[in-house]
Scaffold this motif. Structure first.
Motif, short mmCIF file in Angstrom:
data_model
loop_
_atom_site.label_atom_id
_atom_site.label_comp_id
_atom_site.label_asym_id
_atom_site.label_seq_id
_atom_site.Cartn_x
_atom_site.Cartn_y
_atom_site.Cartn_z
N LEU A 1 -9.89 1.21 3.84
CA LEU A 1 -8.80 1.66 2.97
C LEU A 1 -7.45 1.66 3.71
O LEU A 1 -6.43 1.27 3.13
N VAL A 2 -7.46 2.08 4.96
CA VAL A 2 -6.23 2.02 5.77
C VAL A 2 -5.77 0.58 5.93
O VAL A 2 -4.58 0.26 5.82
N THR A 3 -6.71 -0.31 6.18
CA THR A 3 -6.40 -1.74 6.31
C THR A 3 -5.77 -2.27 5.03
O THR A 3 -4.76 -2.99 5.06
N LEU A 4 -6.35 -1.91 3.91
CA LEU A 4 -5.81 -2.33 2.61
C LEU A 4 -4.39 -1.79 2.42
O LEU A 4 -3.49 -2.52 2.00
N ALA A 5 -4.20 -0.52 2.74
CA ALA A 5 -2.87 0.09 2.58
C ALA A 5 -1.84 -0.60 3.48
O ALA A 5 -0.71 -0.88 3.05
N LEU A 6 -2.20 -0.87 4.73
CA LEU A 6 -1.27 -1.54 5.65
C LEU A 6 -0.88 -2.92 5.12
O LEU A 6 0.30 -3.29 5.15
#
Length: 145
Positions: A6-11
């Motif tokens: 999810l962090v990867t997607l947000a970044l």
């Protein structure tokens, strides 16, 4: 793993939005004013954008995708690796090889606004497209966890 994905997607989403915003509003807005004003404004933007938040997103997106790829099982891992590769090639390499040198040339007075703006915007739009492609690939990886 889900939190990292999810962090990867947000970044990737934030990076895509940054590049998109420049091509669709910042550069057209600067093109609507005089070249001297546009150059001065862009010089200021280029100085102010170099901050920890940019580096977190700009470097964090491909690194997070790469780490997610190593931690995920197939087939999700392949999607994360693909997202990292597309982001690295289309965002990082284009930035380092093309956009930053153009920024430096504008800052040094070696490139006019009329020469700078269309070239810089074209390459930036490529960065936006690559970032969105990376975002989609990471999203597919997330769905395949």
């Amino acid at each position: 793993m889900l939190i990292l994905a999810l962090v990867t997607l947000a970044l990737h989403g934030v990076l895509s939005g940054l590049f998109y915003t420049f091509s669709m509003s910042v550069m057209p807005g600067l093109n609507a004013i005089g070249p001297e004003q546009a150059e001065a404004a862009m010089r200021s933007v280029n100085r102010k954008i170099l901050n920890p938040w940019l580096y977190l997103v700009f470097l964090g997106a491909p690194i997070a995708a790469l780490v997610a790829g190593f931690l995920a099982d197939a087939p999700a891992a392949l999607w994360f690796f693909a997202g990292a590769a597309v982001n690295f090639a289309g965002s990082f390499l284009v930035t380092v090889a093309i956009n930053v040198p153009m920024n430096n040339a504008l800052d040094a007075g070696k490139m006019s606004w009329q020469e700078y703006s269309p070239k810089w915007t074209g390459w930036n739009t490529l960065r936006a497209v690559a970032s969105v492609a990376g975002l989609v690939l990471v999203g597919i990886g997330l769905v395949n966890l």
